[in-house]
Write a protein that holds these residues in place. Structure first.
Motif, PDB file in Angstrom:
ATOM      1  N   LYS A 127       1.812  -5.962   5.841  1.00 27.06           N
ATOM      2  CA  LYS A 127       0.686  -6.914   5.906  1.00 27.06           C
ATOM      3  C   LYS A 127       1.268  -8.273   6.314  1.00 27.06           C
ATOM      4  O   LYS A 127       2.227  -8.744   5.700  1.00 27.06           O
ATOM      5  CB  LYS A 127       0.012  -7.007   4.538  1.00 27.06           C
ATOM      6  CG  LYS A 127      -1.095  -8.047   4.471  1.00 27.06           C
ATOM      7  CD  LYS A 127      -1.757  -8.076   3.115  1.00 27.06           C
ATOM      8  CE  LYS A 127      -0.821  -8.781   2.140  1.00 27.06           C
ATOM      9  NZ  LYS A 127      -1.379  -9.002   0.818  1.00 27.06           N
ATOM     10  N   HIS A 164       3.540   1.461  17.380  1.00 23.15           N
ATOM     11  CA  HIS A 164       3.188   1.227  15.969  1.00 23.15           C
ATOM     12  C   HIS A 164       4.391   0.786  15.130  1.00 23.15           C
ATOM     13  O   HIS A 164       4.301   0.736  13.907  1.00 23.15           O
ATOM     14  CB  HIS A 164       2.587   2.497  15.366  1.00 23.15           C
ATOM     15  CG  HIS A 164       1.288   2.895  15.999  1.00 23.15           C
ATOM     16  ND1 HIS A 164       0.129   2.179  15.855  1.00 23.15           N
ATOM     17  CD2 HIS A 164       0.983   3.938  16.815  1.00 23.15           C
ATOM     18  CE1 HIS A 164      -0.839   2.750  16.535  1.00 23.15           C
ATOM     19  NE2 HIS A 164      -0.349   3.826  17.136  1.00 23.15           N
ATOM     20  N   TRP A 165       5.504   0.494  15.781  1.00 19.62           N
ATOM     21  CA  TRP A 165       6.745   0.161  15.072  1.00 19.62           C
ATOM     22  C   TRP A 165       7.088  -1.310  15.243  1.00 19.62           C
ATOM     23  O   TRP A 165       6.954  -1.870  16.329  1.00 19.62           O
ATOM     24  CB  TRP A 165       7.879   1.047  15.577  1.00 19.62           C
ATOM     25  CG  TRP A 165       7.627   2.469  15.200  1.00 19.62           C
ATOM     26  CD1 TRP A 165       6.866   3.380  15.883  1.00 19.62           C
ATOM     27  CD2 TRP A 165       8.075   3.132  14.035  1.00 19.62           C
ATOM     28  NE1 TRP A 165       6.830   4.569  15.200  1.00 19.62           N
ATOM     29  CE2 TRP A 165       7.564   4.452  14.069  1.00 19.62           C
ATOM     30  CE3 TRP A 165       8.879   2.741  12.960  1.00 19.62           C
ATOM     31  CZ2 TRP A 165       7.824   5.376  13.070  1.00 19.62           C
ATOM     32  CZ3 TRP A 165       9.139   3.676  11.964  1.00 19.62           C
ATOM     33  CH2 TRP A 165       8.613   4.967  12.028  1.00 19.62           C
ATOM     34  N   HIS A 178       7.269   1.218  10.264  1.00 19.38           N
ATOM     35  CA  HIS A 178       5.927   1.524  10.770  1.00 19.38           C
ATOM     36  C   HIS A 178       4.955   0.441  10.304  1.00 19.38           C
ATOM     37  O   HIS A 178       4.988   0.002   9.152  1.00 19.38           O
ATOM     38  CB  HIS A 178       5.473   2.903  10.299  1.00 19.38           C
ATOM     39  CG  HIS A 178       4.335   3.422  11.100  1.00 19.38           C
ATOM     40  ND1 HIS A 178       3.037   3.021  10.890  1.00 19.38           N
ATOM     41  CD2 HIS A 178       4.304   4.291  12.151  1.00 19.38           C
ATOM     42  CE1 HIS A 178       2.245   3.628  11.766  1.00 19.38           C
ATOM     43  NE2 HIS A 178       2.990   4.407  12.535  1.00 19.38           N
ATOM     44  N   GLU A 179       4.067   0.036  11.201  1.00 19.45           N
ATOM     45  CA  GLU A 179       3.134  -1.054  10.936  1.00 19.45           C
ATOM     46  C   GLU A 179       2.115  -0.766   9.830  1.00 19.45           C
ATOM     47  O   GLU A 179       1.565  -1.698   9.245  1.00 19.45           O
ATOM     48  CB  GLU A 179       2.369  -1.410  12.217  1.00 19.45           C
ATOM     49  CG  GLU A 179       1.399  -0.329  12.654  1.00 19.45           C
ATOM     50  CD  GLU A 179       0.635  -0.670  13.922  1.00 19.45           C
ATOM     51  OE1 GLU A 179       0.783  -1.789  14.441  1.00 19.45           O
ATOM     52  OE2 GLU A 179      -0.109   0.204  14.396  1.00 19.45           O
ATOM     53  N   ASN A 180       1.860   0.507   9.518  1.00 20.02           N
ATOM     54  CA  ASN A 180       0.822   0.852   8.534  1.00 20.02           C
ATOM     55  C   ASN A 180       1.043   0.220   7.170  1.00 20.02           C
ATOM     56  O   ASN A 180       0.088   0.041   6.424  1.00 20.02           O
ATOM     57  CB  ASN A 180       0.718   2.368   8.353  1.00 20.02           C
ATOM     58  CG  ASN A 180      -0.038   3.039   9.482  1.00 20.02           C
ATOM     59  OD1 ASN A 180      -0.560   2.386  10.378  1.00 20.02           O
ATOM     60  ND2 ASN A 180      -0.069   4.356   9.451  1.00 20.02           N
ATOM     61  N   TRP A 181       2.285  -0.074   6.829  1.00 22.55           N
ATOM     62  CA  TRP A 181       2.580  -0.546   5.480  1.00 22.55           C
ATOM     63  C   TRP A 181       3.092  -1.984   5.456  1.00 22.55           C
ATOM     64  O   TRP A 181       3.699  -2.408   4.490  1.00 22.55           O
ATOM     65  CB  TRP A 181       3.566   0.411   4.808  1.00 22.55           C
ATOM     66  CG  TRP A 181       2.906   1.736   4.587  1.00 22.55           C
ATOM     67  CD1 TRP A 181       2.129   2.089   3.530  1.00 22.55           C
ATOM     68  CD2 TRP A 181       2.931   2.859   5.452  1.00 22.55           C
ATOM     69  NE1 TRP A 181       1.660   3.375   3.696  1.00 22.55           N
ATOM     70  CE2 TRP A 181       2.145   3.874   4.876  1.00 22.55           C
ATOM     71  CE3 TRP A 181       3.528   3.117   6.692  1.00 22.55           C
ATOM     72  CZ2 TRP A 181       1.940   5.111   5.460  1.00 22.55           C
ATOM     73  CZ3 TRP A 181       3.325   4.362   7.283  1.00 22.55           C
ATOM     74  CH2 TRP A 181       2.542   5.336   6.671  1.00 22.55           C
ATOM     75  N   ASP A 203       0.783  -1.240   0.000  1.00 23.46           N
ATOM     76  CA  ASP A 203       0.000   0.000   0.000  1.00 23.46           C
ATOM     77  C   ASP A 203       0.813   1.287   0.000  1.00 23.46           C
ATOM     78  O   ASP A 203       0.285   2.346   0.343  1.00 23.46           O
ATOM     79  CB  ASP A 203      -0.994   0.026   1.175  1.00 23.46           C
ATOM     80  CG  ASP A 203      -2.053  -1.053   1.052  1.00 23.46           C
ATOM     81  OD1 ASP A 203      -2.368  -1.442  -0.088  1.00 23.46           O
ATOM     82  OD2 ASP A 203      -2.553  -1.513   2.095  1.00 23.46           O
ATOM     83  N   GLN A 261       7.356  -5.756  18.415  1.00 22.08           N
ATOM     84  CA  GLN A 261       6.591  -4.541  18.152  1.00 22.08           C
ATOM     85  C   GLN A 261       6.664  -3.633  19.377  1.00 22.08           C
ATOM     86  O   GLN A 261       6.544  -4.076  20.512  1.00 22.08           O
ATOM     87  CB  GLN A 261       5.130  -4.872  17.839  1.00 22.08           C
ATOM     88  CG  GLN A 261       4.351  -3.655  17.425  1.00 22.08           C
ATOM     89  CD  GLN A 261       3.140  -3.959  16.577  1.00 22.08           C
ATOM     90  OE1 GLN A 261       2.830  -5.099  16.285  1.00 22.08           O
ATOM     91  NE2 GLN A 261       2.442  -2.911  16.163  1.00 22.08           N
TER      92      GLN A 261
END
Length: 128
Positions: A124, A87-88, A119-122, A48, A84
């Protein structure tokens, strides 16, 4: 005069090599955690990232934007996720020899390849 030039040149190379290795040193170590016979990590994939954006996910020396960027990874790159913090995620990547076999005691991550925080946002999770 030749030996002096050689020593100066070699000193410059050593200083540059030391600075280069220091730049990729983790400021916050990633821990591999023992967990009742369970695997110590999961496999993830970078996803993403916007094509109109930077086009990369920064790998940092610690869990936060205040830590220096030490590498870049891209959509489709796979990472092994070990720890973790907020959020990292502490990851290892760039080697086919990374395993997640159960361990008996927590220790700093000593897997082959590259290591850092993303960062965890990207990321999966695809296995684990």
């Amino acid at each position: 005069m030749r030996p002096l030039l050689s020593r100066t040149f070699l000193s410059g190379i050593l200083i540059f090599a030391s600075a280069a290795s220091f730049a990729t040193e983790l400021k916050v170590p990633i821990m591999e955690r023992a967990s009742d016979g369970l695997d110590t990590c999961a496999l993830g994939e970078v996803t993403d990232l916007k094509t109109g954006g930077d086009g990369f996910l920064a790998v940092r020396s610690g869990p936060g934007t205040e830590y220096e960027k030490i590498d870049e990874i891209f959509n489709g790159d796979r990472v092994w996720m070990f720890e973790q913090k907020g959020h990292w995620i502490g990851v290892a990547y760039g080697s086919d020899a990374i395993t997640c076999s159960p361990i008996s005691i927590d220790h700093p991550l000593d897997k082959p390849g590259k290591k850092g925080w993303v960062h965890e946002n990207w990321i999966k999770i695809i296995a684990g």
